[in-house]
Design an enzyme around this catalytic site. Structure first.
Site, PDB file in Angstrom:
ATOM      1  N   TRP A 214       0.804  -1.181  -0.080  1.00  0.00           N
ATOM      2  CA  TRP A 214       0.052  -0.018   0.190  1.00  0.00           C
ATOM      3  C   TRP A 214       0.770   1.334   0.035  1.00  0.00           C
ATOM      4  CZ3 TRP A 214      -3.669  -2.441  -1.890  1.00  0.00           C
ATOM      5  CH2 TRP A 214      -4.039  -3.674  -1.342  1.00  0.00           C
TER       6      TRP A 214
ATOM      7  N   ASP B   8      -2.231   6.833   6.082  1.00  0.00           N
ATOM      8  CA  ASP B   8      -3.383   5.736   5.557  1.00  0.00           C
ATOM      9  C   ASP B   8      -3.521   4.792   6.855  1.00  0.00           C
ATOM     10  OD1 ASP B   8      -4.765   3.654   4.775  1.00  0.00           O
ATOM     11  OD2 ASP B   8      -3.298   3.029   3.280  1.00  0.00           O
TER      12      ASP B   8
ATOM     13  N   LYS C 252     -12.584  -1.878   7.317  1.00  0.00           N
ATOM     14  CA  LYS C 252     -11.924  -2.761   8.013  1.00  0.00           C
ATOM     15  C   LYS C 252     -12.409  -2.581   9.524  1.00  0.00           C
ATOM     16  CE  LYS C 252      -8.775  -3.163   4.849  1.00  0.00           C
ATOM     17  NZ  LYS C 252      -8.249  -4.214   4.126  1.00  0.00           N
TER      18      LYS C 252
END
Length: 359
Positions: A102, A172, A196
């Site tokens: 990511w 993030d 999540k």
């Protein structure tokens, strides 16, 4: 009704209490005769949902009046592009800590808009750890320092904010949002896909400090991609049902006891799994111990054949979504806030049984 022990990395387990409330209100929201999905995003009912969710996040994180909260679309992937589009000029440099896929995706997008300096990378170590502060080689005057707080694929996590030498942090936080305290004053911007720890897929929470937002000097940002367009109003039709569910999750989160409650619970859950892994070398954790994630517990077995058998037998015992990311294989137990302690205990018991039978 059957409810499995769900260890999905995302979209992930949601609180049963929230799902039950959604079912109750799905056809008739607060005696209005229509679903929340059927209501105008500028009407009274949805406006109240939007405001409640923002007030709850402000209260939970202690944001005060210094931040704007936005509910955007496109996931963290869109934010990889939107952050530098807004905040990075061609001649400027942003620092990006590289701790996994990511981070790499964010770095790739940022290079389209300006210069990227990488103060640390664990790529040569198969992304098995995050850095210590004394390992960070920051650039002279970074526009901001970006990091991924938790790495779902590799099972690593920053235990605290990295040093930034005064530069605003951009994070993030998709996979560990609201799992522990953060030092909000150090952040310019935080973004987190909801799927999540916060709700269903389809909405991304973006929290930006007003002072950081005011530092944008670019003139030619497309309206929809300009954070300033979303900061003080609902610009376009948002994912109303997803935001409604985020609001319910936040209500559940506060009722349970907020960050202190979930920080303690997440520690208990992760300690149980890691202590089960560390008994001997039958299970092998893939993250270095001082970088281990409390959200995604990743491990391997002695062979891929045993891993396949483990996954099959686990599924037969209602322990689902344990397969590691396709890029690395192995086993991954994602134990976000809504994953119950009972589920983690059931997994630990199964691991002990499987080791005794196959070790």
């Amino acid at each position: 009704m059957k409810r499995a022990h769900n260890f999905s990395a995302g979209p992930a387990a949601l609180p049963t209490e929230v799902l039950e409330k959604v079912r109750e209100e799905l056809l008739d929201y607060k005696n209005t005769g229509t679903s929340i999905m059927e209501k105008s995003h500028r009407g009274k009912e949805y406006t109240e949902v939007d405001q409640q969710a923002k007030e709850r996040l402000t209260r939970i994180l202690g944001l005060g009046n210094d931040f704007h909260i936005m509910f955007l679309q496109g996931g963290a992937t869109a934010q990889f592009m939107q952050v530098p589009l807004n905040f990075l000029e061609e001649h400027e440099t942003a620092d990006y800590i590289n701790t996994g896929v990511w981070s790499q995706k964010a770095i790739k997008e940022t290079k389209l808009f300006g210069n990227v300096h990488i103060p640390f990378s664990s790529e040569e170590e198969q992304f098995s750890r995050v850095p210590n502060d004394d390992e960070l080689q920051l650039s002279d005057q970074p526009r901001y320092l970006h990091y991924t707080s938790n790495n779902t694929i590799y099972g690593t996590q920053f235990q605290q904010e990295p040093k930034s030498d005064g530069a605003p942090l951009v994070c993030d936080a998709s996979s560990d949002f609201l799992s522990r305290e953060i030092d909000v004053d150090r952040y310019g911007l935080i973004y987190a896909g909801a799927q999540k720890n916060l709700g269903p897929s389809g909405v991304t929470v973006v929290i930006v400090k007003k002072e950081f937002l005011e530092s944008i000097s670019k003139k030619n940002i497309p309206t929809f991609l300009d954070y300033r367009s979303h900061a003080t109003r609902i610009l376009n039709t948002p994912p109303t049902f997803a935001v409604y569910m985020v609001n319910l999750v936040l209500e559940w989160f506060e009722d349970k006891g907020g960050i202190p409650y979930f920080k303690k619970l997440n520690q208990e859950k992760s300690d149980l799994l890691y202590s089960t892994i560390d008994v001997d070398d039958f299970f092998r954790g893939t993250a270095q111990k001082d970088s281990r994630s409390k959200m995604n517990v990743t491990f391997r077995l002695p062979s891929e054949e045993l891993e396949k058998k483990f996954l099959e037998e686990a599924a037969n015992n209602d322990l689902v979504a344990l397969k590691g990311h396709r890029s690395v294989g192995g086993i991954r137990a994602s134990i976000y806030n809504a994953c119950r302690l009972e589920s983690v205990k059931a997994l630990a018991d199964f691991m002990e049984y499987f080791r005794a039978k196959n070790g």
